[in-house]
Design an enzyme around this catalytic site. Structure first.
Site, PDB file in Angstrom:
ATOM      1  N   HIS A  44       0.850  -1.191   0.000  1.00  0.00           N
ATOM      2  CA  HIS A  44       0.000   0.000   0.000  1.00  0.00           C
ATOM      3  C   HIS A  44       0.887   1.243   0.000  1.00  0.00           C
ATOM      4  O   HIS A  44       1.219   1.771   1.068  1.00  0.00           O
ATOM      5  CB  HIS A  44      -0.908  -0.002   1.227  1.00  0.00           C
ATOM      6  N   HIS A  84      -1.884  -1.058   7.153  1.00  0.00           N
ATOM      7  CA  HIS A  84      -1.556  -1.425   5.773  1.00  0.00           C
ATOM      8  C   HIS A  84      -0.489  -0.499   5.203  1.00  0.00           C
ATOM      9  O   HIS A  84       0.232  -0.869   4.285  1.00  0.00           O
ATOM     10  CB  HIS A  84      -2.819  -1.378   4.897  1.00  0.00           C
ATOM     11  N   GLY A 132      -3.273  -3.842  11.585  1.00  0.00           N
ATOM     12  CA  GLY A 132      -3.698  -4.371  10.283  1.00  0.00           C
ATOM     13  C   GLY A 132      -5.201  -4.472  10.263  1.00  0.00           C
ATOM     14  O   GLY A 132      -5.855  -3.848   9.418  1.00  0.00           O
ATOM     15  N   PRO A 133      -5.803  -5.238  11.201  1.00  0.00           N
ATOM     16  CA  PRO A 133      -7.261  -5.173  11.359  1.00  0.00           C
ATOM     17  C   PRO A 133      -7.643  -3.765  11.812  1.00  0.00           C
ATOM     18  O   PRO A 133      -7.333  -3.355  12.928  1.00  0.00           O
ATOM     19  CB  PRO A 133      -7.550  -6.227  12.436  1.00  0.00           C
ATOM     20  N   HIS A 279      -4.010   3.208  -3.367  1.00  0.00           N
ATOM     21  CA  HIS A 279      -4.239   2.665  -2.026  1.00  0.00           C
ATOM     22  C   HIS A 279      -3.581   1.314  -1.839  1.00  0.00           C
ATOM     23  O   HIS A 279      -2.799   1.123  -0.902  1.00  0.00           O
ATOM     24  CB  HIS A 279      -5.744   2.555  -1.763  1.00  0.00           C
ATOM     25  N   GLU A 429     -17.807  -4.684  24.071  1.00  0.00           N
ATOM     26  CA  GLU A 429     -16.964  -5.870  24.220  1.00  0.00           C
ATOM     27  C   GLU A 429     -15.696  -5.800  23.368  1.00  0.00           C
ATOM     28  O   GLU A 429     -14.595  -6.121  23.845  1.00  0.00           O
ATOM     29  CB  GLU A 429     -17.754  -7.137  23.859  1.00  0.00           C
ATOM     30  N   PHE A 455     -21.020 -13.676  24.219  1.00  0.00           N
ATOM     31  CA  PHE A 455     -20.630 -12.393  23.633  1.00  0.00           C
ATOM     32  C   PHE A 455     -19.155 -12.336  23.279  1.00  0.00           C
ATOM     33  O   PHE A 455     -18.668 -11.285  22.842  1.00  0.00           O
ATOM     34  CB  PHE A 455     -20.970 -11.256  24.594  1.00  0.00           C
ATOM     35  N   HIS A 479     -21.339 -17.796  32.351  1.00  0.00           N
ATOM     36  CA  HIS A 479     -22.545 -18.314  31.704  1.00  0.00           C
ATOM     37  C   HIS A 479     -22.132 -19.174  30.503  1.00  0.00           C
ATOM     38  O   HIS A 479     -22.468 -18.909  29.356  1.00  0.00           O
ATOM     39  CB  HIS A 479     -23.459 -17.167  31.264  1.00  0.00           C
ATOM     40  N   ASP A 487     -32.860 -16.794  29.873  1.00  0.00           N
ATOM     41  CA  ASP A 487     -32.491 -15.890  28.786  1.00  0.00           C
ATOM     42  C   ASP A 487     -32.679 -16.510  27.404  1.00  0.00           C
ATOM     43  O   ASP A 487     -32.774 -15.794  26.409  1.00  0.00           O
ATOM     44  CB  ASP A 487     -31.039 -15.436  28.940  1.00  0.00           C
ATOM     45  N   HIS A 491     -28.456 -16.395  24.456  1.00  0.00           N
ATOM     46  CA  HIS A 491     -27.423 -16.260  25.468  1.00  0.00           C
ATOM     47  C   HIS A 491     -26.789 -17.599  25.838  1.00  0.00           C
ATOM     48  O   HIS A 491     -25.943 -17.648  26.724  1.00  0.00           O
ATOM     49  CB  HIS A 491     -28.001 -15.610  26.728  1.00  0.00           C
ATOM     50  N   ARG A 538     -22.638 -20.194  35.431  1.00  0.00           N
ATOM     51  CA  ARG A 538     -23.589 -19.378  36.180  1.00  0.00           C
ATOM     52  C   ARG A 538     -24.157 -20.169  37.345  1.00  0.00           C
ATOM     53  O   ARG A 538     -24.337 -19.645  38.439  1.00  0.00           O
ATOM     54  CB  ARG A 538     -24.731 -18.923  35.271  1.00  0.00           C
TER      55      ARG A 538
END
Length: 695
Positions: A44, A84, A132-133, A279, A429, A455, A479, A487, A491, A538
Site C-alpha cells: 500500500h 496497511h 492491520g485489522p 491505495h 466488548e 458475547f 454463563h 435468557d 445467550h 452461572r
C-alpha cells in the site's frame, strides 16, 4: 546496510538537521515506500506517500524516543492503526536509526523479514503493537494512554515525574469506519485521556474508491460529541501546519485530541495520486520513474543521501532524552526506594515474590472449604485472593459486573478524575478487549476483562491479536453453557468454547469447581507469553472431593502445559472440564478405563480383520465420553453412507448372532495414549498394556 549516522545534538526543536528542507525529508519516506512496495510488487504505497509530511512534523519535532533502546520505559508510544501503510513506519524506523537496515526494507513483505506486510510487535524494533485489522490500533492506543495516566497517578511524586509520556496514533478512514473506533474513542473522551493524540488521515479514498459514497460522517463533530479536543481542516501535506496543530493539541491536557489532516493519497505520483489505485497496488515501474521526476528525486531505488540520513537521525537526541530520564529516576529511587522497586518490577513483568505461596494457600483454602458454588463465584474468590498483593491487576467488564463477578472488595473505579483498578467499559466488548491489549502492551499491568461467553464473538479479533502478540491478557467468560436461566438460546453458549480453542497460542480453562478455578487463575496470571480464556458457570456445581495427590495433580498438569508451551499442541486436549461429574471416584475411573480398553481391543480386532471397515464411518466426538458412561451408551450407532440398491444394510450395535458390528470412536489412537499417559503421570491411574496395531 544503512550508512553510518552522525547526527548532531537533536535536543532542541530547532534542530541543526533542519537545514535539510522538510520536503526532502518527506520525499525520502515516499521514495523508500514506493521502492519497497514495487520490489515486493505488493503493498500500500498511497498512505505513506500521503502522510509523509505528518510523519516529518511528529517524528522530527515532537516524538520522544530512543532508537538505541526501543523499550525505554518513558518513551512516547507511536501506533500505526492504519497498518496497511506499514512502509511509513518502517521508513521512519530505518531513517531515525533503529536496528532496521536497508536490506530489511528491500525484503518488504517477504517471509521471515523484519518488515512484514503489517507491523508486528516483537518482529520489528520500535513497533509498539500489531496492527492491520483496522481500528484496533486506535483502541490499543487508548489503552496505552490510560496505562500512562494510571501509572503516573500511582508512582509520580512531587518533584519526581518518572511517568510522563504521550501516545500518538495515525488512523485512516477505514479505522474510523470500524465500529471499534466508536467504542474506544467514546470511552477515551469520557475518561479524559489528555495525553492521547490521534492524526486522522482524511484523504477520502479507500480500496473501493471515493469514500463519499459510503462514509459521509462529519468526523470532527463526531469526536467533539465524544468530548475530544478537535483541530479540524489541517493541511496534512504542510509540515508547518501539522506542527502548529500538534502544539495546539499539547496545550489541552484534559481531553484527547483529534487532528483532522486533509491529505492526498499517493501524493507525488502524477497518475495515481488521489485515486484508489494508489491505495493497495504497487505504482508500477513506469509510474515510479514518473514520480521520481515529479518529486525531483534523482537517486536510484533504495538510495538515500547521507545529509538526509544525518537530518533524520534521532539516536543522539534519544540517548540524551533517556539519559535525562535515567538521572531523574535515580533521584526518585533515592528518595522513594520502595515505589521505585515496585515500578521496576511491574514494568519488567515480574510477579510478586510470594505469588507461588499465595496461589498454593488459595488452593488449600478451597479444598478445606469444599464449597459447591458457581465457578463464577469461585473466580471472584480467586481475584479476591490475588488482587490485594498484585496492584498490577486491572479489571473491568462490559456492563455485566454483577453477573460475571470481576470486581472485588478493593475495586476502585477509574474515572476522568480518579485513578483506580476497575474500568466500567459499558456495552463495548470489542473495544474492551482491544483496550485491555493496549494496557498489556504498555506494561505495568495485567489486564483482565469479563462478559458472557456468548458475547465473546463480539470481541474475537482482539483475542486473536492478543494471541499473536503473546500478551498476558486474561479474558473472563461466564454463563458458559445452556444452564443460565430464562435468557434463552441467544445467550446460551454452544459452539463458543470450541471456537476459542481454535485460536493458536490461546489457553482455555473451563474449571469444574473452586479448586480448579483457583488453579486456572494462578496459571493465567503466571503465563507471560500469551493470553488465557477462563470459562465459568452461572449455576452452582458440586465440589469434587480430592486427596492431596489429586489436588497436586491439577497443578502438575498446569506445569506440564507451561513446559510444552511453544510447541505445536492442542491446548484443549489437556483442559480441565467444566461439567459436574468429571471428578469421579477412582473406582469409577478404573471401571471406565477397563471398558475403554475392552472396546479398544474389539476395535483392533475388527480393524485387523478388515471386515467391511472400509464402508464404516465413526461416531462423533461424543463417543469419547464412553470412559465414564454405561456400556450401552458407549455404543454409538454408525452406519454406512445411505445407498439405494442391492446390498444396503445398516450396522447396528454389537449383539448376539450379528455379524455386523459397530465401530465407535473414543479418540484417535495417538490422542488416547497421550491422555492416558497424562493420567499415569498425574498418578490417577496405573499404567496399562494397550493393544497396538499389528500386535
Amino acid at each position: 546496510m544503512t550508512a553510518p549516522l552522525t547526527a548532531p545534538n537533536l535536543l532542541s526543536t530547532a534542530r541543526p538537521g533542519a537545514a535539510v528542507d522538510t520536503v526532502l525529508l518527506a520525499n525520502a519516506i515516499r521514495a523508500l515506500a514506493m521502492d519497497a512496495v514495487q520490489a515486493a510488487n505488493s503493498g500500500h504505497p498511497g498512505m505513506p506517500m500521503g502522510m509523509a509530511e505528518i510523519a516529518v512534523a511528529l517524528w522530527q519535532r515532537h516524538l520522544r524516543h530512543n532508537p538505541a533502546n526501543p523499550h525505554w520505559l518513558d518513551r512516547d508510544r507511536f501506533v500505526l492503526s492504519n497498518g496497511h501503510g506499514s512502509m511509513l513506519q518502517y521508513a521512519l524506523l530505518h531513517l531515525t536509526g533503529y536496528d532496521l537496515p536497508l536490506d530489511e526494507l528491500k525484503r518488504f513483505r517477504q517471509l521471515h523479514s523484519k518488515t512484514p506486510g503489517h507491523p508486528e510487535v516483537g518482529v520489528t524494533p520500535g513497533v509498539e503493537t500489531t496492527t492491520g485489522p483496522l481500528g484496533q490500533g486506535l483502541a490499543n492506543a487508548v489503552g496505552m494512554a490510560l496505562a500512562e495516566r494510571l501509572l503516573a497517578s500511582e508512582f509520580n511524586r512531587p518533584g519526581h515525574a518518572i511517568v510522563d509520556h504521550r501516545t500518538y496514533c495515525f488512523a485512516g478512514d477505514g479505522c474510523l469506519m470500524e465500529g471499534i473506533s466508536h467504542e474506544a474513542c467514546s470511552l477515551a473522551g469520557t475518561l479524559g485521556l489528555g495525553k492521547l493524540t490521534v492524526f486522522y488521515d482524511d484523504n477520502g479514498i479507500s480500496i473501493d474508491g471515493q469514500t463519499k459514497g459510503w462514509f459521509t460522517d462529519d468526523t470532527p463533530k463526531r469526536f467533539e460529541a465524544y468530548g475530544w479536543n478537535v483541530v479540524p481542516n489541517v493541511d496534512g501535506n504542510d509540515v508547518a501546519a501539522v506542527d502548529a496543530a500538534i502544539r495546539a493539541a499539547l496545550a489541552v491536557t484534559d481531553r484527547p485530541t483529534l487532528i483532522d489532516c486533509k491529505t492526498v493519497i499517493g501524493k507525488g505520483s502524477p497518475n495515481r495520486a488521489g485515486t484508489k489505485q494508489a491505495h493497495g497496488e504497487a505504482l508500477g515501474k513506469d509510474e515510479v520513474a514518473l514520480t521520481r521526476q515529479a518529486l525531483d528525486w534523482r537517486y536510484p531505488p533504495f538510495v538515500i543521501p547521507q545529509e538526509i540520513y544525518d537530518a533524520w537521525d534521532a539516536r543522539a537526541r534519544g540517548a540524551a532524552l533517556e539519559g535525562d530520564w535515567q538521572s531523574r529516576f535515580a533521584s526518585y529511587k533515592a528518595a522513594h526506594p520502595e515505589p521505585a522497586r515496585e515500578f521496576e518490577r511491574r514494568m519488567n513483568g515480574r510477579l510478586p515474590s510470594d505469588f507461588g505461596a499465595r496461589a498454593a494457600a488459595l488452593v488449600q483454602q478451597q479444598i478445606a472449604k469444599a464449597e459447591s458454588v458457581a465457578t463464577r463465584k469461585a473466580s471472584q474468590q480467586a481475584i479476591e485472593a490475588f488482587a490485594p498483593a498484585m496492584p498490577e491487576l486491572i479489571g473491568g467488564s462490559a456492563d455485566l459486573t454483577g453477573s460475571v463477578l470481576t470486581n472485588w472488595s478493593g475495586s476502585k473505579t477509574v474515572t476522568a478524575k480518579d485513578a483506580g483498578n476497575y474500568i466500567y467499559f459499558g456495552v463495548r466488548e470489542f473495544g474492551m478487549n482491544a483496550i485491555a491489549n493496549g494496557l498489556g502492551l504498555h506494561g505495568g499491568f495485567i489486564p483482565y476483562v469479563g462478559t458472557f461467553l456468548t458475547f465473546s464473538d463480539y470481541g474475537r479479533n482482539a483475542l486473536r491479536l492478543a494471541a499473536l502478540m503473546k500478551l498476558r491478557t486474561i479474558f473472563v467468560y461466564t454463563h458458559d453453557s445452556i444452564g443460565l436461566g430464562e435468557d434463552g438460546p441467544t445467550h446460551q453458549a454452544i459452539e463458543h468454547a470450541a471456537s476459542l480453542r481454535l485460536i493458536p497460542n490461546m489457553e482455555l480453562w473451563r474449571p469444574c469447581d473452586t479448586v480448579e478455578s483457583a488453579v486456572a487463575w494462578a496459571s493465567a496470571i503466571e503465563r507471560a507469553d500469551g493470553p488465557t480464556c477462563l470459562l465459568f458457570t452461572r449455576q452452582s456445581v458440586p465440589f469434587q472431593k480430592r486427596d492431596e495427590s489429586q489436588a497436586a495433580a491439577i497443578r502438575l498438569r498446569s506445569r506440564r502445559l507451561e513446559r510444552e508451551r511453544g510447541t505445536s499442541r492442542d491446548h484443549h486436549r489437556h483442559r480441565l472440564r467444566g461439567r459436574p461429574g468429571d471428578g469421579r471416584t477412582r473406582s469409577a475411573r478404573r471401571r471406565g478405563h477397563r471398558r475403554a480398553r475392552r472396546l479398544d481391543a474389539l476395535h483392533e480386532r475388527l480393524r485387523s480383520s478388515g471386515r467391511g471397515l472400509s464402508r464404516l464411518r465413526t461416531a462423533g466426538r461424543r463417543a469419547a465420553r464412553c470412559r465414564r458412561s454405561r456400556r450401552h451408551r458407549l455404543l454409538a450407532q454408525v452406519r454406512r453412507p445411505r445407498r439405494r440398491g442391492r446390498g444396503h444394510r445398516s450396522l447396528r450395535r454389537v449383539g448376539a448372532g450379528r455379524r455386523g458390528v459397530q465401530v465407535f470412536r473414543l479418540y484417535r489412537r495417538a490422542r488416547r495414549r497421550r491422555r492416558e499417559a497424562n493420567f499415569v503421570e498425574a498418578g490417577l491411574i496405573r499404567p496399562t498394556a494397550l493393544p497396538r496395531s499389528g500386535a
